[in-house]
Write an enzyme that holds these catalytic residues in place. Structure first.
Site, mmCIF file in Angstrom:
data_model
loop_
_atom_site.group_PDB
_atom_site.id
_atom_site.type_symbol
_atom_site.label_atom_id
_atom_site.label_comp_id
_atom_site.label_asym_id
_atom_site.label_seq_id
_atom_site.Cartn_x
_atom_site.Cartn_y
_atom_site.Cartn_z
ATOM 1 N N ALA A 65 0.955 -1.209 0.087
ATOM 2 C CA ALA A 65 0.064 0.171 0.048
ATOM 3 C C ALA A 65 0.848 1.219 0.136
ATOM 4 C CB ALA A 65 -1.041 -0.055 1.178
ATOM 5 N N GLY A 109 0.646 -4.643 1.115
ATOM 6 C CA GLY A 109 -0.794 -4.687 0.363
ATOM 7 C C GLY A 109 -0.552 -5.348 -1.184
ATOM 8 N N GLU A 132 4.696 -4.987 7.278
ATOM 9 C CA GLU A 132 3.961 -3.948 7.858
ATOM 10 C C GLU A 132 4.311 -3.473 9.216
ATOM 11 O OE1 GLU A 132 2.238 -6.348 6.288
ATOM 12 O OE2 GLU A 132 0.623 -5.664 4.962
HETATM 13 N N1 DAK Z 1 4.647 3.350 -0.718
HETATM 14 C C1 DAK Z 1 5.126 4.253 -1.310
HETATM 15 N N2 DAK Z 1 6.137 4.421 -2.055
HETATM 16 C C2 DAK Z 1 6.937 3.154 -1.982
HETATM 17 C C3 DAK Z 1 6.682 2.186 -1.753
HETATM 18 C C4 DAK Z 1 5.450 2.035 -0.928
HETATM 19 N N3 DAK Z 1 5.001 0.981 -0.365
HETATM 20 N N4 DAK Z 1 7.348 1.211 -1.892
HETATM 21 C C5 DAK Z 1 8.466 1.856 -2.679
HETATM 22 N N5 DAK Z 1 8.028 3.069 -3.022
HETATM 23 C C6 DAK Z 1 8.802 4.273 -3.778
HETATM 24 C C7 DAK Z 1 10.018 4.582 -2.975
HETATM 25 O O1 DAK Z 1 9.547 5.529 -1.793
HETATM 26 C C8 DAK Z 1 10.915 5.342 -4.047
HETATM 27 O O2 DAK Z 1 10.111 6.399 -4.401
HETATM 28 P P1 DAK Z 1 11.417 7.698 -4.434
HETATM 29 O O3 DAK Z 1 12.133 7.743 -3.473
HETATM 30 O O4 DAK Z 1 12.166 7.406 -5.741
HETATM 31 O O5 DAK Z 1 10.438 9.025 -4.784
HETATM 32 C C9 DAK Z 1 10.396 4.307 -5.178
HETATM 33 O O6 DAK Z 1 9.328 3.608 -5.083
HETATM 34 C C10 DAK Z 1 11.408 3.117 -5.473
HETATM 35 O O7 DAK Z 1 11.650 2.649 -4.267
HETATM 36 P P2 DAK Z 1 13.015 2.403 -3.548
HETATM 37 O O8 DAK Z 1 14.220 3.424 -3.989
HETATM 38 O O9 DAK Z 1 12.886 2.014 -2.283
HETATM 39 O O10 DAK Z 1 13.411 0.886 -4.366
HETATM 40 P P3 DAK Z 1 14.480 -0.178 -4.035
HETATM 41 O O11 DAK Z 1 14.781 -1.018 -5.105
HETATM 42 O O12 DAK Z 1 15.789 0.544 -3.266
HETATM 43 O O13 DAK Z 1 13.610 -0.863 -2.859
HETATM 44 C C11 DAK Z 1 11.887 -2.025 -1.623
HETATM 45 C C12 DAK Z 1 12.631 -1.634 -2.977
HETATM 46 C C13 DAK Z 1 10.601 -2.736 -2.178
HETATM 47 C C14 DAK Z 1 12.632 -3.186 -0.785
HETATM 48 C C15 DAK Z 1 11.623 -0.696 -0.949
HETATM 49 O O14 DAK Z 1 11.100 0.224 -1.943
HETATM 50 C C16 DAK Z 1 10.621 -1.037 0.196
HETATM 51 O O15 DAK Z 1 10.897 -1.443 1.324
HETATM 52 N N6 DAK Z 1 9.414 -0.689 0.041
HETATM 53 C C17 DAK Z 1 8.219 -0.517 1.019
HETATM 54 C C18 DAK Z 1 7.839 -1.955 1.337
HETATM 55 C C19 DAK Z 1 6.839 -1.953 2.536
HETATM 56 O O16 DAK Z 1 6.996 -1.812 3.533
HETATM 57 N N7 DAK Z 1 5.542 -2.559 2.145
HETATM 58 C C20 DAK Z 1 4.440 -2.640 2.751
HETATM 59 C C21 DAK Z 1 3.810 -1.427 2.952
HETATM 60 S S1 DAK Z 1 2.448 -1.189 4.195
HETATM 61 C C22 DAK Z 1 -4.043 -0.869 7.173
HETATM 62 C C23 DAK Z 1 -2.882 -1.034 7.799
HETATM 63 C C24 DAK Z 1 -1.806 -0.939 6.948
HETATM 64 C C25 DAK Z 1 -1.582 -1.537 5.989
HETATM 65 C C26 DAK Z 1 -2.830 -1.637 5.101
HETATM 66 C C27 DAK Z 1 -3.866 -1.383 5.667
HETATM 67 N N8 DAK Z 1 -5.257 -0.594 7.657
HETATM 68 C C28 DAK Z 1 -5.171 -0.009 8.900
HETATM 69 C C29 DAK Z 1 -6.502 -0.736 6.876
HETATM 70 C C30 DAK Z 1 -0.439 -1.944 5.173
HETATM 71 C C31 DAK Z 1 -0.071 -2.055 3.884
HETATM 72 C C32 DAK Z 1 1.032 -1.994 3.195
HETATM 73 O O17 DAK Z 1 1.282 -2.644 2.472
#
Ligand code: DAK
Length: 258
Positions: A65, A109, A132
Site C-alpha cells: 500500500a 498490500g 507492515e
Molecule cells: N509506498 C510508497 N512508495 C513506495 C513504496 C510504498 N509501499 N515502496 C516503494 N516506494 C517508492 C520509494 O519511496 C521510491 O520512491 P522515490 O524515493 O524514488 O520517490 C520508489 O518507490 C523506489 O523505491 P526504492 O528506491 O526504495 O527501491 P529499492 O529497489 O531500493 O527498494 C523495496 C525496493 C521494495 C525493498 C523498498 O522500496 C521498500 O522497502 N518498500 C516498502 C515495502 C513495504 O514496507 N511494503 C509494505 C507497505 S505497508 C491498513 C494498515 C496497514 C496496511 C494496510 C491497511 N489498515 C489500517 C486498513 C499496510 C499495508 C502495506 O502494504
C-alpha cells in the site's frame, strides 16, 4: 475509461490488467485501487472476457500500500471511512477467475492483492512478504487471514512477526504460489493458463471457483454438500452434455457458456 495507474487490454477471452505506477514500484494508492476495481467491473460485465490476469512490472507486482498516502491518516479517519474496505477488496469478490502473475516485489498490500486473486503464478525473482510491522502497523487488506490459510500458522506468524520476505521457491513450497516459472516466461505461462480457462465452459468454471472458495467459509460436510448441489446443477447446463458427448465422440467440445 482512461486510466492513469493501470493498463488494460483484452487478448482473446482474457482480460489483462497491468499495474502501472513504475516510479513508486506500483504502490497501491486510492486512485490505483479505484481504477483496478473499475477495470475488474468492466471485465466482469464483458461477455467476451472469460478469465482475467493481474500483473505488475518485472521489478514489482506491488511494493505495498502507498506508505506516503497512509502516513498522514489517523484513527478516526481510517475507522469512520472504513479505509481499505470495498474497492480495495474488489479482486476477492470477482466471480470470473483472476490469476495473479507476480514478478519482483509483492509486499504488504501487494502480497494481499495477489492473495485476493484465485491463484498466483510467480516469476523466479518474486519476493513476497507482509512487512507492515516494520512500519508500526499490521496487514490491513486480509494478509493475516489469507496468508495463514495459505501457508499455515507457523509460517504466517514467522512472516508477519519478523517481516521477512519469502523468495519464489519458498513461496511455492509453502503453497502460497501455484507455480514458479522463469521471469522471461511469466506472461507466456500465465496467458497459457488463462487461455485454457477461457476456452472452457463459463458456468462450470464459475461453479468450480465458487466451490473451492466455499471451503474457506463452511464445515467439510457443508462444503461437500454445496459442491454436490453445484455438481448436480451442471447437469442442467448444455455445455456439460456437450463436454461429455464430445469426449465420447473423440472430438473437441464446442462450449456455448449455457
Ligand atoms: N509506498 C510508497 N512508495 C513506495 C513504496 C510504498 N509501499 N515502496 C516503494 N516506494 C517508492 C520509494 O519511496 C521510491 O520512491 P522515490 O524515493 O524514488 O520517490 C520508489 O518507490 C523506489 O523505491 P526504492 O528506491 O526504495 O527501491 P529499492 O529497489 O531500493 O527498494 C523495496 C525496493 C521494495 C525493498 C523498498 O522500496 C521498500 O522497502 N518498500 C516498502 C515495502 C513495504 O514496507 N511494503 C509494505 C507497505 S505497508 C491498513 C494498515 C496497514 C496496511 C494496510 C491497511 N489498515 C489500517 C486498513 C499496510 C499495508 C502495506 O502494504
Amino acid at each position: 475509461m482512461a486510466y492513469e495507474n493501470i493498463l488494460v487490454e483484452t487478448r482473446g477471452g482474457v482480460g489483462l490488467i497491468t499495474l502501472n505506477r513504475p516510479k513508486a514500484l506500483n504502490a497501491l494508492n486510492s486512485e490505483l485501487m479505484r481504477e483496478l476495481a473499475a477495470a475488474i467491473d468492466g471485465f466482469e460485465a464483458d461477455r467476451n472476457v472469460l478469465c482475467m490476469v493481474l500483473t505488475g512490472s518485472e521489478k514489482a507486482f506491488a511494493a505495498g500500500a502507498d506508505i506516503k498516502e497512509m502516513a498522514a491518516r489517523d484513527f478516526p479517519d481510517t475507522y469512520t471511512t472504513d479505509y481499505m474496505s470495498g474497492l480495495w477488496e474488489r479482486a476477492s469478490t470477482c466471480r470470473k477467475p483472476i490469476i495473479a502473475a507476480v514478478a519482483g516485489y509483492a509486499l504488504g498490500g501487494g502480497c494481499e492483492l495477489a492473495m485476493q486473486c484465485d491463484f498466483i503464478i510467480a516469476a523466479d525473482n518474486a519476493k513476497v512478504g507482509q512487512p507492515e510491522v516494520n512500519l508500526g502497523t499490521i496487514p490491513g487488506i486480509g494478509g493475516s487471514q489469507r496468508l495463514t490459510r495459505a501457508v499455515g500458522k507457523s509460517k504466517a506468524m514467522d512472516m508477519i512477526l519478523t517481516a521477512r520476505n519469502m523468495d519464489a521457491q519458498e513461496a511455492e513450497r509453502a503453497g502460497l504460489v501455484a507455480r514458479v516459472v522463469p521471469l522471461a516466461s511469466l506472461m507466456e505461462e500465465t496467458m497459457k493458463a488463462a487461455e485454457k480457462i477461457a476456452s472452457l465452459s463459463l458456468p462450470a468454471i464459475l461453479m468450480a471457483k465458487e466451490a473451492v472458495n466455499r471451503s474457506f467459509e463452511v464445515t467439510l460436510a457443508e462444503g461437500v454438500r454445496f459442491e454436490r448441489r453445484l455438481f448436480h446443477s451442471t447437469f442442467g447446463v448444455a455445455d456439460r452434455k456437450e463436454g461429455m458427448t464430445a469426449f465420447a465422440e473423440k472430438r473437441k467440445p464446442n462450449f456455448i457458456h449455457k
